[in-house]
Motif scaffolding. Structure first.
Motif, mmCIF file in Angstrom:
data_model
loop_
_atom_site.group_PDB
_atom_site.id
_atom_site.type_symbol
_atom_site.label_atom_id
_atom_site.label_comp_id
_atom_site.label_asym_id
_atom_site.label_seq_id
_atom_site.Cartn_x
_atom_site.Cartn_y
_atom_site.Cartn_z
ATOM 1 N N ASP A 22 -28.133 19.163 15.680
ATOM 2 C CA ASP A 22 -29.097 20.220 15.382
ATOM 3 C C ASP A 22 -29.533 20.180 13.926
ATOM 4 O OD1 ASP A 22 -28.903 20.981 18.000
ATOM 5 O OD2 ASP A 22 -27.698 22.776 17.626
ATOM 6 N N ARG A 57 -31.947 17.271 13.459
ATOM 7 C CA ARG A 57 -33.245 17.654 14.029
ATOM 8 C C ARG A 57 -33.998 18.607 13.098
ATOM 9 N NH1 ARG A 57 -33.734 13.959 16.117
ATOM 10 N NH2 ARG A 57 -33.138 13.238 18.181
ATOM 11 N N ARG A 58 -33.263 19.522 12.489
ATOM 12 C CA ARG A 58 -33.893 20.525 11.624
ATOM 13 C C ARG A 58 -34.256 19.945 10.258
ATOM 14 N NH1 ARG A 58 -30.141 23.752 12.039
ATOM 15 N NH2 ARG A 58 -29.036 23.558 10.055
ATOM 16 N N PRO A 83 -36.699 15.928 11.038
ATOM 17 C CA PRO A 83 -37.163 15.952 12.426
ATOM 18 C C PRO A 83 -37.772 14.646 12.928
ATOM 19 C CG PRO A 83 -38.567 17.306 11.006
ATOM 20 C CD PRO A 83 -37.358 16.957 10.204
ATOM 21 N N ARG A 113 -30.482 17.741 23.927
ATOM 22 C CA ARG A 113 -30.796 17.797 22.497
ATOM 23 C C ARG A 113 -31.688 16.660 22.020
ATOM 24 N NH1 ARG A 113 -26.391 21.339 22.322
ATOM 25 N NH2 ARG A 113 -26.640 22.843 20.620
ATOM 26 N N TYR A 159 -31.580 13.176 21.917
ATOM 27 C CA TYR A 159 -31.205 11.955 21.219
ATOM 28 C C TYR A 159 -30.934 10.867 22.261
ATOM 29 C CZ TYR A 159 -26.358 13.530 22.216
ATOM 30 O OH TYR A 159 -25.210 13.955 22.821
#
Length: 222
Positions: A125, A128-129, A132, A175, A177
């Motif tokens: 996470d 991703r944050r 991105p 998620r 990936y």
């Protein structure tokens, strides 16, 4: 009377709570490597980062793939909590790809499967944050071989390794990936890390890294 406290996973916890498992990661080697990583300038676009513990740390990734954009961010002895602690250095570089493998040292130190998976989710996470556009590849935890005695605490974790890998594969869909199954290609007929690829039951010899390389290339991940 003041309760005794211990620093675990970056949190100050009562000793009774922390004693359930050992999630400490801040060895002198860990700190040496992190201070070095933090001082390396971010001057190259499109970096490819291999992130993990000693199994990643040992490899000469740039030479193996003939690609100077590949950077090694493995630290021997690292754990999922250690990755979380140092992840900002990786994400601030906005790499094009990250290849992550972590967790066998957690198992050796008694960290529950649920905590390992929770930490993986936090790592994913945050990537991703914070970065991105980065393509993330989560690589399976590798098998071990109890024929060797040097790393006894890492042995006899087959059921946990299988369960965590299954969860990581399922989580890939949730998620976003790519899950990479390296585990099966490195096993012998008994499901242990083949002696063709290891000389201590935990780490890989050169032939093991060639298998790893061939899988990533065959699937066109690198």
């Amino acid at each position: 009377m003041m309760k005794r406290m211990i620093l675990a996973a970056g949190l100050l916890l009562p000793l009774s709570a922390a004693a359930q498992y050992d999630s400490t990661y801040g060895s002198t080697y860990y700190r040496q490597k992190v201070t070095q990583f933090n001082l390396i300038p971010d001057t190259e676009a499109g970096e490819i980062i291999f992130l993990g513990d000693s199994i990643t740390d040992i490899a000469e990734w740039a030479d193996l793939f003939k690609n100077c954009k590949i950077k090694n961010r493995g630290i021997s002895g690292d754990m999922t909590a250690g990755i979380l602690n140092r992840l900002s250095e990786v994400t601030r570089r906005k790499p094009s790809r990250i290849f992550l493998m972590i967790g066998i040292n957690d198992l050796a130190n008694g960290v529950p499967d649920s905590v390992i998976i929770s930490n993986y989710a936090k790592i994913v996470d945050r990537i991703r944050r914070e970065s991105p556009a980065t393509k993330l590849y989560v690589q399976s935890i590798l098998p071990t071989n109890d024929q060797f005695t040097e790393f006894a605490r890492h042995q006899h974790k087959e059921a946990q390794i299988a369960a965590i890998n299954q969860q990581l594969e399922r989580m890939a869909v949730q998620r976003g990936y790519t899950y990479v199954n390296l585990h099966d290609a490195l096993c012998d007929s008994e499901g242990k890390l083949s002696t063709d690829y290891t000389n201590d039951g935990l780490h890989l010899k050169g032939a093991g890294y060639l298998v790893w390389k061939s899988i990533l290339q065959r699937k066109k991940y690198l």
